[in-house]
Design a protein around this motif. Structure first.
Motif, PDB file in Angstrom:
ATOM      1  N   ALA A 177       0.842  -1.207   0.000  1.00 33.12           N
ATOM      2  CA  ALA A 177       0.000   0.000   0.000  1.00 33.12           C
ATOM      3  C   ALA A 177       0.868   1.245   0.000  1.00 33.12           C
ATOM      4  CB  ALA A 177      -0.924  -0.013   1.214  1.00 33.12           C
ATOM      5  N   MET A 178       1.965   1.227   0.766  1.00 33.45           N
ATOM      6  CA  MET A 178       2.886   2.352   0.818  1.00 33.45           C
ATOM      7  C   MET A 178       3.529   2.580  -0.558  1.00 33.45           C
ATOM      8  SD  MET A 178       6.181   2.889   3.348  1.00 33.45           S
ATOM      9  CE  MET A 178       6.953   1.360   2.857  1.00 33.45           C
ATOM     10  N   ILE A 179       4.011   1.535  -1.167  1.00 32.38           N
ATOM     11  CA  ILE A 179       4.690   1.660  -2.460  1.00 32.38           C
ATOM     12  C   ILE A 179       3.704   2.024  -3.570  1.00 32.38           C
ATOM     13  CG2 ILE A 179       5.961   0.356  -4.220  1.00 32.38           C
ATOM     14  CD1 ILE A 179       7.349  -1.116  -1.860  1.00 32.38           C
ATOM     15  N   GLN A 180       2.521   1.420  -3.541  1.00 36.14           N
ATOM     16  CA  GLN A 180       1.493   1.737  -4.538  1.00 36.14           C
ATOM     17  C   GLN A 180       1.135   3.222  -4.501  1.00 36.14           C
ATOM     18  OE1 GLN A 180      -2.094  -0.642  -4.156  1.00 36.14           O
ATOM     19  NE2 GLN A 180      -3.317   0.865  -5.247  1.00 36.14           N
ATOM     20  N   THR A 181       1.046   3.780  -3.304  1.00 38.49           N
ATOM     21  CA  THR A 181       0.725   5.207  -3.176  1.00 38.49           C
ATOM     22  C   THR A 181       1.857   6.070  -3.699  1.00 38.49           C
ATOM     23  OG1 THR A 181      -0.747   4.803  -1.313  1.00 38.49           O
ATOM     24  CG2 THR A 181       0.143   7.036  -1.524  1.00 38.49           C
ATOM     25  N   ALA A 182       3.086   5.711  -3.396  1.00 35.08           N
ATOM     26  CA  ALA A 182       4.226   6.478  -3.909  1.00 35.08           C
ATOM     27  C   ALA A 182       4.223   6.499  -5.435  1.00 35.08           C
ATOM     28  CB  ALA A 182       5.530   5.894  -3.375  1.00 35.08           C
ATOM     29  N   TYR A 183       3.838   5.399  -6.053  1.00 31.29           N
ATOM     30  CA  TYR A 183       3.799   5.323  -7.522  1.00 31.29           C
ATOM     31  C   TYR A 183       2.778   6.285  -8.130  1.00 31.29           C
ATOM     32  CZ  TYR A 183       7.011   1.665  -9.027  1.00 31.29           C
ATOM     33  OH  TYR A 183       8.135   0.961  -9.359  1.00 31.29           O
ATOM     34  N   LYS A 184       1.752   6.642  -7.379  1.00 29.56           N
ATOM     35  CA  LYS A 184       0.744   7.575  -7.891  1.00 29.56           C
ATOM     36  C   LYS A 184       1.338   8.954  -8.184  1.00 29.56           C
ATOM     37  CE  LYS A 184      -3.139   5.385  -5.497  1.00 29.56           C
ATOM     38  NZ  LYS A 184      -4.178   5.542  -4.448  1.00 29.56           N
ATOM     39  N   TYR A 185       2.499   9.244  -7.576  1.00 33.13           N
ATOM     40  CA  TYR A 185       3.145  10.547  -7.749  1.00 33.13           C
ATOM     41  C   TYR A 185       4.238  10.531  -8.813  1.00 33.13           C
ATOM     42  CZ  TYR A 185       0.923  11.912  -3.331  1.00 33.13           C
ATOM     43  OH  TYR A 185       0.006  12.199  -2.340  1.00 33.13           O
ATOM     44  N   MET A 186       4.439   9.394  -9.443  1.00 35.56           N
ATOM     45  CA  MET A 186       5.531   9.267 -10.411  1.00 35.56           C
ATOM     46  C   MET A 186       5.457  10.352 -11.492  1.00 35.56           C
ATOM     47  SD  MET A 186       7.888   6.810 -10.231  1.00 35.56           S
ATOM     48  CE  MET A 186       8.210   6.149 -11.851  1.00 35.56           C
ATOM     49  N   GLY A 187       6.606  10.983 -11.744  1.00 39.40           N
ATOM     50  CA  GLY A 187       6.710  11.989 -12.789  1.00 39.40           C
ATOM     51  C   GLY A 187       6.305  13.391 -12.359  1.00 39.40           C
ATOM     52  N   LYS A 188       5.691  13.524 -11.181  1.00 35.56           N
ATOM     53  CA  LYS A 188       5.318  14.847 -10.695  1.00 35.56           C
ATOM     54  C   LYS A 188       6.563  15.592 -10.231  1.00 35.56           C
ATOM     55  CE  LYS A 188       0.906  14.369 -11.336  1.00 35.56           C
ATOM     56  NZ  LYS A 188       0.163  15.211 -12.292  1.00 35.56           N
ATOM     57  N   PRO A 189       6.532  16.928 -10.217  1.00 35.09           N
ATOM     58  CA  PRO A 189       7.747  17.677  -9.897  1.00 35.09           C
ATOM     59  C   PRO A 189       8.150  17.610  -8.427  1.00 35.09           C
ATOM     60  CG  PRO A 189       5.886  19.164 -10.196  1.00 35.09           C
ATOM     61  CD  PRO A 189       5.415  17.807 -10.611  1.00 35.09           C
ATOM     62  N   TYR A 190       9.437  17.725  -8.204  1.00 36.14           N
ATOM     63  CA  TYR A 190       9.970  17.899  -6.860  1.00 36.14           C
ATOM     64  C   TYR A 190       9.618  19.308  -6.399  1.00 36.14           C
ATOM     65  CZ  TYR A 190      13.315  18.675  -3.080  1.00 36.14           C
ATOM     66  OH  TYR A 190      13.888  18.993  -1.872  1.00 36.14           O
ATOM     67  N   ILE A 191       8.914  19.423  -5.256  1.00 33.81           N
ATOM     68  CA  ILE A 191       8.524  20.727  -4.707  1.00 33.81           C
ATOM     69  C   ILE A 191       8.853  20.732  -3.221  1.00 33.81           C
ATOM     70  CG2 ILE A 191       6.649  22.379  -4.344  1.00 33.81           C
ATOM     71  CD1 ILE A 191       5.161  21.020  -6.670  1.00 33.81           C
ATOM     72  N   VAL A 192       9.748  21.595  -2.824  1.00 31.17           N
ATOM     73  CA  VAL A 192      10.205  21.610  -1.442  1.00 31.17           C
ATOM     74  C   VAL A 192       9.044  21.942  -0.498  1.00 31.17           C
ATOM     75  CG1 VAL A 192      10.916  24.048  -1.474  1.00 31.17           C
ATOM     76  CG2 VAL A 192      12.020  22.442   0.110  1.00 31.17           C
ATOM     77  N   GLY A 193       8.975  21.231   0.620  1.00 33.17           N
ATOM     78  CA  GLY A 193       7.953  21.472   1.628  1.00 33.17           C
ATOM     79  C   GLY A 193       6.578  20.985   1.255  1.00 33.17           C
ATOM     80  N   ALA A 194       6.449  20.242   0.160  1.00 36.05           N
ATOM     81  CA  ALA A 194       5.137  19.852  -0.357  1.00 36.05           C
ATOM     82  C   ALA A 194       4.808  18.409   0.016  1.00 36.05           C
ATOM     83  CB  ALA A 194       5.084  20.019  -1.866  1.00 36.05           C
ATOM     84  N   SER A 195       3.547  18.205   0.432  1.00 40.67           N
ATOM     85  CA  SER A 195       3.061  16.860   0.726  1.00 40.67           C
ATOM     86  C   SER A 195       1.545  16.891   0.635  1.00 40.67           C
ATOM     87  CB  SER A 195       3.503  16.403   2.118  1.00 40.67           C
ATOM     88  OG  SER A 195       3.061  15.085   2.385  1.00 40.67           O
ATOM     89  N   THR A 196       1.030  16.718  -0.578  1.00 38.93           N
ATOM     90  CA  THR A 196      -0.420  16.743  -0.773  1.00 38.93           C
ATOM     91  C   THR A 196      -0.789  15.723  -1.834  1.00 38.93           C
ATOM     92  OG1 THR A 196      -2.337  18.196  -1.134  1.00 38.93           O
ATOM     93  CG2 THR A 196      -0.346  18.682  -2.393  1.00 38.93           C
ATOM     94  N   SER A 197      -1.857  15.961  -2.577  1.00 38.67           N
ATOM     95  CA  SER A 197      -2.400  14.938  -3.470  1.00 38.67           C
ATOM     96  C   SER A 197      -1.513  14.705  -4.691  1.00 38.67           C
ATOM     97  CB  SER A 197      -3.799  15.354  -3.927  1.00 38.67           C
ATOM     98  OG  SER A 197      -3.712  16.283  -4.977  1.00 38.67           O
ATOM     99  N   PRO A 198      -1.721  13.574  -5.376  1.00 42.49           N
ATOM    100  CA  PRO A 198      -0.951  13.291  -6.598  1.00 42.49           C
ATOM    101  C   PRO A 198      -1.225  14.258  -7.743  1.00 42.49           C
ATOM    102  CG  PRO A 198      -1.865  11.262  -5.684  1.00 42.49           C
ATOM    103  CD  PRO A 198      -2.515  12.392  -4.945  1.00 42.49           C
TER     104      PRO A 198
END
Length: 310
Positions: A177-198
């Protein structure tokens, strides 16, 4: 029954469902094995804790049948809620998605999404132009004046990854479940201080926190809301220092572990990634979220390994 419950508020213990109060209160935070469940005539759910002694289910939270030892991060079987003030204003030093979007609107560089003094000065300029209080902060009124939606102002803050596990999930299912969720963000930009939706991007610890939320772990005091506040951009450092994360030798790394890295210039923790196995990690590293070798030319000083699921 194969699960436990944690008492969320001091709860009276009853003989039988709403029968006789036995003169005992179960303390907040105490954990009990459930031996049976039932519903009362009024439809309320009750848990038996053995010997015909019951508590109302509203006084307790069900825990996973798979659970870490008590000294480590505990696994929740219910959706994790946002921790912190939803709808916070942006001020000098703020980071995260709302800052990233504000910098774009102001026409400023957002490769490092920090609300610096230049941005504050431009905000004050527009506040004077729009006859607003000249604070240098972005509130919901300034936000909507820039053309963003009021709903987005609050939704960005409050997003927590949907829980993909339940009380019957195994250790392997929590990890996936942890890895599957991380994959939802693949290709999105690196943004400092950011932690929200895919829909957006994250930074390294922002990605890890959302992946943990989906698998039932809330790594407090680190949180997706706190992460955007001035001074909390290095949540990777705080996750590593958290006593609830078990540290294991690098040679014993397993799929689902967290790999922490040091800054070669000063030795401080500056990055975290999720280990996939086969010496690969999924991580947010400039310029985007991607899968990379565990060691490469960009970041190779491994500080250690943390194991969220024991």
């Amino acid at each position: 029954m194969n699960y436990t419950v944690t008492v969320t508020a001091a709860a009276p213990l009853w003989t039988g469902v709403q029968g006789q109060y036995v003169g005992r209160q179960l303390g907040k935070g105490s954990r009990w094995k459930v031996t049976a469940t039932t519903k009362a005539a009024n439809g309320s759910q009750w848990y038996e804790l053995g010997g015909n002694q019951w508590i109302n289910a509203n006084s307790a939270q069900r825990q996973s049948s798979y659970q870490n030892p008590s000294q480590y991060w505990q696994i929740s079987a219910t959706q994790i809620k946002p921790q912190g003030t939803v709808g916070y204003n942006l001020r000098l030093g703020s980071e995260g998605i709302k800052t990233w979007l504000t910098l774009w609107w102001l026409g400023l560089n957002r490769s490092y999404a920090n609300l610096n003094q230049t941005a504050v000065n431009k905000i004050k300029y527009y506040q004077r132009q729009w006859h607003m209080p000249v604070t240098g902060e972005v509130d919901v009124n300034f936000w909507t004046r820039m053309g963003f939606s009021r709903n987005e102002w609050f939704a960005i803050d409050s997003y927590v990854s949907p829980l993909l596990t339940n009380a019957d999930s195994t250790r392997a299912q929590h990890i996936e479940a942890m890895i599957q969720t991380a994959y939802k963000y693949m290709g999105k930009p690196y943004i400092v201080g950011a932690s929200t939706s895919p829909a957006y991007g994250t930074d390294c610890s922002g990605l890890v926190m959302q992946a943990l939320y989906a698998s039932g772990i809330n790594p407090l005091p680190s949180s997706s809301i706190r992460h955007a506040q001035p001074g909390y951009e290095w949540e990777s450092r705080n996750l590593w220092a958290n006593a609830g994360l078990k540290k294991v030798p690098y040679a014993q790394r397993q799929r689902g572990d967290l790999i922490f890295y040091r800054d070669p210039s000063n030795g401080l923790i500056w990055h975290v990634a999720i280990y996939m196995g086969n010496n690969q990690v999924i991580e947010s590293w400039p310029p985007k979220i991607m899968v990379q070798p565990i060691v490469n030319s960009q970041r190779s000083w491994i500080a250690g390994v943390g194991r969220p699921f024991i």
